[in-house]
Scaffold this motif. Structure first.
Motif, short mmCIF file in Angstrom:
data_model
loop_
_atom_site.label_atom_id
_atom_site.label_comp_id
_atom_site.label_asym_id
_atom_site.label_seq_id
_atom_site.Cartn_x
_atom_site.Cartn_y
_atom_site.Cartn_z
N UNK A 43 0.86 -1.19 0.00
CA UNK A 43 0.00 0.00 0.00
C UNK A 43 0.90 1.24 0.00
N UNK A 44 1.63 1.39 -1.08
CA UNK A 44 2.72 2.38 -1.17
C UNK A 44 2.25 3.79 -1.50
N UNK A 110 4.27 -1.92 5.84
CA UNK A 110 2.89 -1.56 5.54
C UNK A 110 2.42 -0.57 6.60
N UNK A 111 2.44 0.70 6.22
CA UNK A 111 2.13 1.76 7.17
C UNK A 111 0.74 2.34 6.92
N UNK A 112 -0.04 2.41 7.99
CA UNK A 112 -1.38 3.00 7.94
C UNK A 112 -2.24 2.34 6.86
N UNK A 113 -2.27 1.01 6.88
CA UNK A 113 -3.01 0.23 5.88
C UNK A 113 -4.14 -0.57 6.51
N UNK A 114 -3.84 -1.28 7.58
CA UNK A 114 -4.76 -2.29 8.10
C UNK A 114 -6.09 -1.67 8.55
N UNK A 138 7.34 -4.66 9.29
CA UNK A 138 7.14 -3.43 10.06
C UNK A 138 5.81 -2.84 9.62
N UNK A 139 4.88 -2.74 10.55
CA UNK A 139 3.51 -2.35 10.24
C UNK A 139 3.03 -1.34 11.28
N UNK A 140 2.25 -0.36 10.83
CA UNK A 140 1.73 0.65 11.77
C UNK A 140 0.24 0.85 11.59
#
Length: 205
Positions: A43-44, A110-114, A138-140
């Motif tokens: 999710x770039x 994956x940042x600010x995706x889930x 690394x996920x946020x």
């Protein structure tokens, strides 16, 4: 011109003092300490994050692939953030066929995706399948009222509680949690009583 939804970070359209921009950029610089080999930015968006990784980590990575379901975002990223180590492609992070298409990675970001995703289980399954043994995730995500509850953000399905977020990564050998407020990122143990609005996990498969 890429549409600004209010959620999307487009650095070219923002002031350097914009808090949202600084917060997002800080996560990629945090992640740069971990990246190596083959890297996926899941999710770039507009592509700035993959570009940060390619530029700052060019001596320790093989390639960065940015995946986003928005065709216009992918086109924008290709035009603005070209780098010889970077490829941007269209794809849905919940597509069960994506692991077969992309193969495995040493690091997945994956940042600010889930918080945007209804098919949370498929998203996490795809990540796990695409991560090499010993690889780093690394996920946020922002914290909120919990799974299935309104959060006041029109583009978010919900915002997880801290304990819900921490419960997502039991399949990994290691999971270290951090909290973020603005550009400040601290280990969870140092920040749990300070009401930090965002969480970051660094997992090792």
């Amino acid at each position: 011109m890429l549409e600004d939804t209010g959620e999307r970070v487009i650095p070219e359209n923002m002031k350097i003092t914009n808090g949202l921009l600084m917060e997002h950029v800080a996560r990629y610089h945090f992640a740069a300490e971990y990246v190596t080999g083959r890297v996926l930015d899941f999710a770039s968006g507009s592509g700035y994050g993959a570009h940060i990784i390619a530029k700052s980590c060019k001596h320790k990575i093989d390639e960065v692939i940015g995946v986003d379901k928005d065709k216009e975002a992918v086109r924008y990223a290709r035009g603005i953030y070209y780098h010889p180590l970077t490829t941007f492609r269209e794809g849905d992070v919940t597509d069960p066929g994506l692991p077969g298409e992309l193969g495995q990675f040493d690091v997945i970001l994956s940042f600010e995706t889930i918080e945007h995703i209804t098919e949370e289980g498929q998203f996490l399954s795809n990540i796990y399948r695409m991560l090499k043994p010993g690889g780093i995730l690394i996920l946020s995500t922002p914290f909120g009222e919990g799974r299935g509850k309104p959060c006041g953000q029109p583009y978010h399905v919900h915002q997880l509680k801290v304990e819900e977020f921490k419960g997502l990564f039991s399949a990994y050998r290691e999971a270290d949690f951090y909290y973020q407020k603005g550009v400040l990122i601290q280990p969870a143990a140092a920040a749990e009583d300070k009401n930090f609005p965002l969480g970051i996990v660094v997992c090792k498969k």
